[in-house]
Design a protein around this motif. Structure first.
Motif, PDB file in Angstrom:
ATOM      1  N   SER A  82       0.826  -1.204   0.000  1.00 17.99           N
ATOM      2  CA  SER A  82       0.000   0.000   0.000  1.00 17.99           C
ATOM      3  C   SER A  82       0.861   1.255   0.000  1.00 17.99           C
ATOM      4  O   SER A  82       1.960   1.273   0.559  1.00 17.99           O
ATOM      5  N   PHE A  83       0.368   2.267  -0.659  1.00 19.78           N
ATOM      6  CA  PHE A  83       0.979   3.594  -0.602  1.00 19.78           C
ATOM      7  C   PHE A  83      -0.150   4.603  -0.530  1.00 19.78           C
ATOM      8  O   PHE A  83      -1.292   4.301  -0.899  1.00 19.78           O
ATOM      9  N   GLU A  84       0.189   5.780  -0.006  1.00 21.06           N
ATOM     10  CA  GLU A  84      -0.819   6.814   0.174  1.00 21.06           C
ATOM     11  C   GLU A  84      -1.413   7.203  -1.173  1.00 21.06           C
ATOM     12  O   GLU A  84      -0.668   7.476  -2.114  1.00 21.06           O
ATOM     13  N   GLY A  85      -2.715   7.185  -1.261  1.00 22.09           N
ATOM     14  CA  GLY A  85      -3.375   7.537  -2.513  1.00 22.09           C
ATOM     15  C   GLY A  85      -3.761   6.329  -3.350  1.00 22.09           C
ATOM     16  O   GLY A  85      -4.459   6.466  -4.347  1.00 22.09           O
ATOM     17  N   MET A  86      -3.316   5.134  -2.950  1.00 25.10           N
ATOM     18  CA  MET A  86      -3.636   3.925  -3.728  1.00 25.10           C
ATOM     19  C   MET A  86      -5.113   3.582  -3.572  1.00 25.10           C
ATOM     20  O   MET A  86      -5.623   3.524  -2.465  1.00 25.10           O
TER      21      MET A  86
ATOM     22  N   THR B 256       6.072  -2.817  -7.719  1.00 19.36           N
ATOM     23  CA  THR B 256       7.423  -3.370  -7.679  1.00 19.36           C
ATOM     24  C   THR B 256       8.463  -2.253  -7.682  1.00 19.36           C
ATOM     25  O   THR B 256       9.642  -2.512  -7.554  1.00 19.36           O
ATOM     26  N   GLY B 257       8.035  -1.037  -7.841  1.00 21.16           N
ATOM     27  CA  GLY B 257       8.972   0.073  -7.809  1.00 21.16           C
ATOM     28  C   GLY B 257       9.631   0.296  -9.158  1.00 21.16           C
ATOM     29  O   GLY B 257      10.689   0.899  -9.249  1.00 21.16           O
ATOM     30  N   ALA B 258       9.017  -0.228 -10.230  1.00 19.95           N
ATOM     31  CA  ALA B 258       9.599  -0.089 -11.556  1.00 19.95           C
ATOM     32  C   ALA B 258       9.726   1.378 -11.946  1.00 19.95           C
ATOM     33  O   ALA B 258      10.610   1.752 -12.692  1.00 19.95           O
ATOM     34  N   SER B 259       8.864   2.203 -11.396  1.00 17.82           N
ATOM     35  CA  SER B 259       8.931   3.620 -11.729  1.00 17.82           C
ATOM     36  C   SER B 259       9.020   4.432 -10.443  1.00 17.82           C
ATOM     37  O   SER B 259       8.414   4.097  -9.444  1.00 17.82           O
ATOM     38  N   SER B 260       9.787   5.491 -10.480  1.00 16.17           N
ATOM     39  CA  SER B 260       9.867   6.316  -9.286  1.00 16.17           C
ATOM     40  C   SER B 260       9.037   7.583  -9.459  1.00 16.17           C
ATOM     41  O   SER B 260       9.038   8.450  -8.615  1.00 16.17           O
TER      42      SER B 260
ATOM     43  N   LYS C 160      -0.968   8.574  -9.907  1.00 20.48           N
ATOM     44  CA  LYS C 160      -2.003   7.620  -9.547  1.00 20.48           C
ATOM     45  C   LYS C 160      -1.560   6.218  -9.938  1.00 20.48           C
ATOM     46  O   LYS C 160      -1.007   6.007 -11.006  1.00 20.48           O
ATOM     47  N   GLY C 161      -1.804   5.260  -9.056  1.00 18.56           N
ATOM     48  CA  GLY C 161      -1.558   3.874  -9.392  1.00 18.56           C
ATOM     49  C   GLY C 161      -0.144   3.399  -9.168  1.00 18.56           C
ATOM     50  O   GLY C 161       0.182   2.286  -9.484  1.00 18.56           O
ATOM     51  N   GLN C 162       0.715   4.251  -8.659  1.00 20.94           N
ATOM     52  CA  GLN C 162       2.059   3.776  -8.321  1.00 20.94           C
ATOM     53  C   GLN C 162       2.631   4.561  -7.162  1.00 20.94           C
ATOM     54  O   GLN C 162       2.301   5.730  -6.972  1.00 20.94           O
ATOM     55  N   PRO C 163       3.486   3.907  -6.370  1.00 22.59           N
ATOM     56  CA  PRO C 163       4.031   4.604  -5.217  1.00 22.59           C
ATOM     57  C   PRO C 163       5.079   5.635  -5.626  1.00 22.59           C
ATOM     58  O   PRO C 163       5.754   5.435  -6.605  1.00 22.59           O
TER      59      PRO C 163
END
Lengths: 326, 279
Positions: A291-295, A315-319, A323-326
């Motif tokens: 989980s991350f804030e906004g998910m 998986t952290g593929a993008s930094s 929306k939709g990613q940490p």
């Protein structure tokens, strides 16, 4: 049914560059039914931003149900900053477990006593109602069917299984695993030697949890610690991703969401924790998200496509933030 | 004397990208004399970051001593207490000094209540492994802390009073007036002006932008220009705007600083988390 994470952190809020992707606010999850009905689980610091959003959406004062896992500060301190509370006509029903003899309204009201906060809950315009919950005693809140589940945490906590819209998820925080330490009504300076009765109580608690979680689509679980941190602090009342996976496998849960991240776990470490748990879960037949804030997470089999996208991002593929990613 | 801001945010911590430059932790300010004596003001979430640094030195070995001054016990000023790791190490000696809350409750009972079993697994001050002494002061009196000369004054904060501090060491003076609202911005309390008299640095509540203040009058906090009035009347040499609103993003604080600096000859800046100052 959809759940949205407004705070995913444990213990205390953590501002700063190291937490911008996963977020620094403490425990708060918004649950929304297809019909728009909303229940809030836990009232950590994330509740402030949630309240501002709810207020923007509302065309008239609403009735909010808040399910509390327990009343440690990180799970209640957003309540005085929940802006709908300052609107006349708003109703706020607090549902919580209380293990000591005090009255729930006094304990919750106590966080806004004069010494701690400028305005008391009694003085705010919203009308507060307090309901004690008991493990195993179900309650219906509009379209949501809620089952409180006893957890292993200092002075007690409950998780919630929430069924609605033909699907279900569960919120399992805060809890220690069910083997080494039995949390009771006293302070633990370290792990105590378990009696036979303690072992029986732990086993019963674990069995009840697994039974309640059977068939649940998604479980949000307290995975505050890494394995190494847990070995050092087994009496703090929190679990690891491995321990959460073990419960999810036993209950045949489809999907696990890591939650209640330790304040010391920065984004890069969270990426590593997320990746390792995702890999381990895959070998055990459990999809693991972090989980991350906004998910926002749609719950139920129909939601597979969207959830798959969130899993890839986790998986952290993008930094990049978004929306939709940490 | 050196000063470090560990937390500068008011009301509640503000994680997020919009708050990275000035910081999102709630109030905690460290002062260190040239001889290395240390003092902390307020125990907001910022104190948890200082704790990590302290634990790498004598506090990790249970040989640290630290006096902590509290302005008051609103949660944003004490919420770092249960997570301030030097409390967990036996041998450390930590003094917490502050006035009793205006409500009539005692300082000690209030902190006990913060750590009550309902709210915290620590379930009481007695479970902190360090030696902890809670010392009630009377705002208005001088207090003794090794290495520092400290004067205090009660200042109004909504329906209550908080304690303001004037701290002198190495021939330099810092005045700390957080969480204060005067009946009139243009006529600050004489005691506040006196406390800041000739200070090398005045740290002042600037929760509200001047244009937002009218809507928030009576909430217990000052607009940015209140600090200017105090600094000018007191002849303070520098003004740090402090206790930023949780709604104030970095860009908004930049604007407040620019506007405030444009109306006074006193050098003005906004306190930023992590910054060191040589006083």
């Amino acid at each position: 049914m959809q759940i949205t994470f407004w705070g995913v952190r444990g213990s205390y809020p953590v501002p700063g560059a190291a937490t911008v992707r996963y977020g620094g606010q403490t425990s708060c999850v918004e649950v929304r039914a297809a019909g728009g009905e909303t229940v809030i689980v836990d009232a950590g610091t994330g509740m402030r931003a949630l309240g501002n959003k709810l207020l923007r959406e509302a065309t008239r004062p609403q009735h909010y149900h808040v399910l509390l896992s327990h009343v440690h500060w990180d799970h209640i301190q957003g309540l005085p900053f929940f802006s709908p509370a300052y609107i006349a006509g708003t109703r706020i029903s607090i549902h919580a477990l209380l293990t000591a003899a005090d009255e729930l309204h006094q304990v919750i009201g106590g966080i806004t006593r004069h010494e701690f906060f400028p305005m008391s809950l009694e003085a705010v315009p919203a009308q507060f109602e307090f309901h004690q919950v008991e493990p195993g005693v179900e309650l219906d809140l509009g379209p949501f069917h809620v089952m409180p589940i006893a957890l292993n945490h200092p002075f007690g906590a409950v998780g919630y299984r929430i069924d609605g819209d033909g699907s279900s998820w569960a919120y399992i925080a805060d809890t220690a695993p069910f083997d080494r330490v039995l949390h009771k009504q006293h302070f633990l300076a370290g792990p105590e030697v378990l009696t036979d009765d303690d072992r029986i109580a732990l086993e019963a608690m674990r069995d009840a949890l697994v039974r309640r979680l059977e068939g649940v689509d998604t479980v949000v679980y307290d995975t505050h610690f890494t394995e190494d941190e847990y070995r050092r602090f087994p009496h703090y009342g929190h679990s690891t991703p491995d321990q959460a996976l073990e419960i999810c496998v036993a209950a045949k849960v489809r999907r696990l969401v890591l939650y209640h991240h330790a304040p010391s776990h920065g984004d890069d470490q969270m990426d590593r924790i997320a990746e390792e748990a995702l890999r381990k879960g895959a070998t055990m037949g459990v999809e693991v998200l972090t989980s991350f804030e906004g998910m926002s997470l749609p719950i139920g089999p129909d939601a597979d496509a969207e959830a798959g996208g969130a899993a890839a991002a986790a998986t952290g593929a993008s930094s990049d933030a978004g929306k939709g990613q940490p | 004397m050196k000063l470090r801001f560990w937390g500068v945010r008011g009301s509640c911590a503000t994680p997020g990208r919009e708050f990275l430059r000035y910081g999102g932790n709630t109030p905690s300010v460290e002062l260190v004399t040239d001889a290395g004596q240390r003092l902390l003001i307020d125990l907001g979430t910022g104190a948890t970051e200082l704790a990590k640094q302290l634990m790498g030195a004598e506090f990790g070995a249970g040989k640290g001593a630290l006096p902590i001054l509290l302005t008051h016990t609103h949660l944003d000023h004490i919420q770092g207490l249960p997570f301030f790791t030097p409390f967990f190490i036996k041998g450390n000696e930590i003094r917490i000094l502050g006035a009793n809350p205006t409500s009539g409750s005692s300082l000690e009972a209030t902190l006990q209540n913060q750590l009550s079993p309902h709210y915290s697994p620590l379930s009481g001050l007695e479970n902190l492994a360090a030696g902890v002494s809670i010392e009630t002061i009377t705002a208005g009196q001088a207090i003794a802390v090794p290495g520092f000369e400290i004067l205090t004054a009660p200042v109004p904060h909504g329906s209550m009073w908080t304690t303001a501090y004037r701290i002198t060491a190495d021939g330099k003076t810092v005045a700390y007036l957080s969480d204060v609202e005067y009946p009139s911005v243009d006529e600050p309390l004489p005691a506040a002006v006196e406390l800041a008299s000739g200070a090398d640095l005045l740290i002042h509540d600037a929760m509200h932008a001047d244009h937002d203040y009218d809507l928030r009058r009576g909430w217990g906090h000052s607009p940015a220009r209140a600090g200017v009035v105090v600094a000018e009347q007191a002849g303070a040499k520098k003004l740090a705007l402090f206790h930023h609103s949780p709604d104030a993003t970095d860009d908004m604080i930049d604007e407040v600083v620019a506007r405030t600096a444009g109306r006074t000859a006193v050098p003005v800046f906004a306190a930023a988390e992590g910054s060191y100052l040589d006083i």
